[in-house]
Enzyme design. Sequence first.
Site, PDB file in Angstrom:
ATOM      1  N   SER A  31      16.252  11.088 -91.800  1.00  0.00           N
ATOM      2  CA  SER A  31      17.671  10.736 -91.862  1.00  0.00           C
ATOM      3  C   SER A  31      18.335  10.945 -90.504  1.00  0.00           C
ATOM      4  O   SER A  31      17.958  10.297 -89.537  1.00  0.00           O
ATOM      5  CB  SER A  31      18.354  11.538 -92.979  1.00  0.00           C
ATOM      6  N   ASP A  34      16.923   4.643-102.233  1.00  0.00           N
ATOM      7  CA  ASP A  34      17.736   5.517-101.376  1.00  0.00           C
ATOM      8  C   ASP A  34      19.190   5.054-101.446  1.00  0.00           C
ATOM      9  O   ASP A  34      19.522   3.936-101.053  1.00  0.00           O
ATOM     10  CB  ASP A  34      17.205   5.417 -99.946  1.00  0.00           C
ATOM     11  N   HIS A  56      16.136   9.413-101.158  1.00  0.00           N
ATOM     12  CA  HIS A  56      16.329   9.932 -99.799  1.00  0.00           C
ATOM     13  C   HIS A  56      15.829  11.364 -99.620  1.00  0.00           C
ATOM     14  O   HIS A  56      15.905  11.905 -98.523  1.00  0.00           O
ATOM     15  CB  HIS A  56      17.829   9.871 -99.470  1.00  0.00           C
TER      16      HIS A  56
END
Length: 283
Positions: A149, A227, A260
């Site tokens: 991320s 996600d 995620h």
Amino acid sequence: MSALQLLNEHRCFGGVQHFYRHDSCEIGLSMQFAVYLPPQAEQGPVPVLIYLAGLTCNEETAMIKAGAQQWAAQHGLALMMPDTSPRAANLPGDSDSWDFGVGAGFYLDATQSPWATHYRMESYIVRELPELLRGLPLDTSRMGICGHSMGGHGALTLALKHPGVFRSVSAFAPIAAPTRCPWGQKAFSGYLGEDREAWARHDASELMAKAVNPFPEGILIDQGLADKFLAEQLYPEAFEAACAEAGQPLTLRRHAGYDHGYYFIQTFMADHVAHHARVLGQS
């Protein structure tokens, strides 16, 4: 260079998980980081994979959740995980939101007051940490970088900006075009001001568009299709297009049903460690 203070250590997959504190010259504050030494480090220096965590995380998060030590032990690769921002700077507003300030340093050197004094994560990772790691049984001439991320953004941008430091790169669900997304725009306007050219120097898709095949052995990215941040924040397709234009080999794997979080990361961590071990000469 400041001395390392060992906070604690744990036996793990035949190696040892260490946690350290030191006074950082670049940050100007005390910082903590984690290092996993595989059993092969008892015989001599081993290559290093630096892992950069995402928003709200610290140096412990991935060491606990990612399951990387078992694969690092298998390949003879050390793992190093820094914190995601300075701590205890006590700047106005630095803890008001989860996506800016504490836990959200975005792996850059801030240029705007008051952030510029302590928020120097790029220099900390690229300049200071390799010097500190030379005191451990690590081969810092063979370093790779990976992240998730915000940390995936950091891994891609630092690798592209400092190819002489990092020989391999991969990412999980990276913020691949931060100049286009709310997370990146918030962070960049706060840390860098409103100069869009400065923003572009910290955008992996923009950097890749100007690169000439900097990682010929390829870049690995995994992205979950469930996600919730994919459409608004991540833009892997922008990085994919930039790699195609630059002739950069890229393996971008899209996985139905994966989100995620760290269950997603655990699932594919073995492939990432193997990718770095191959490029760094351990497999």
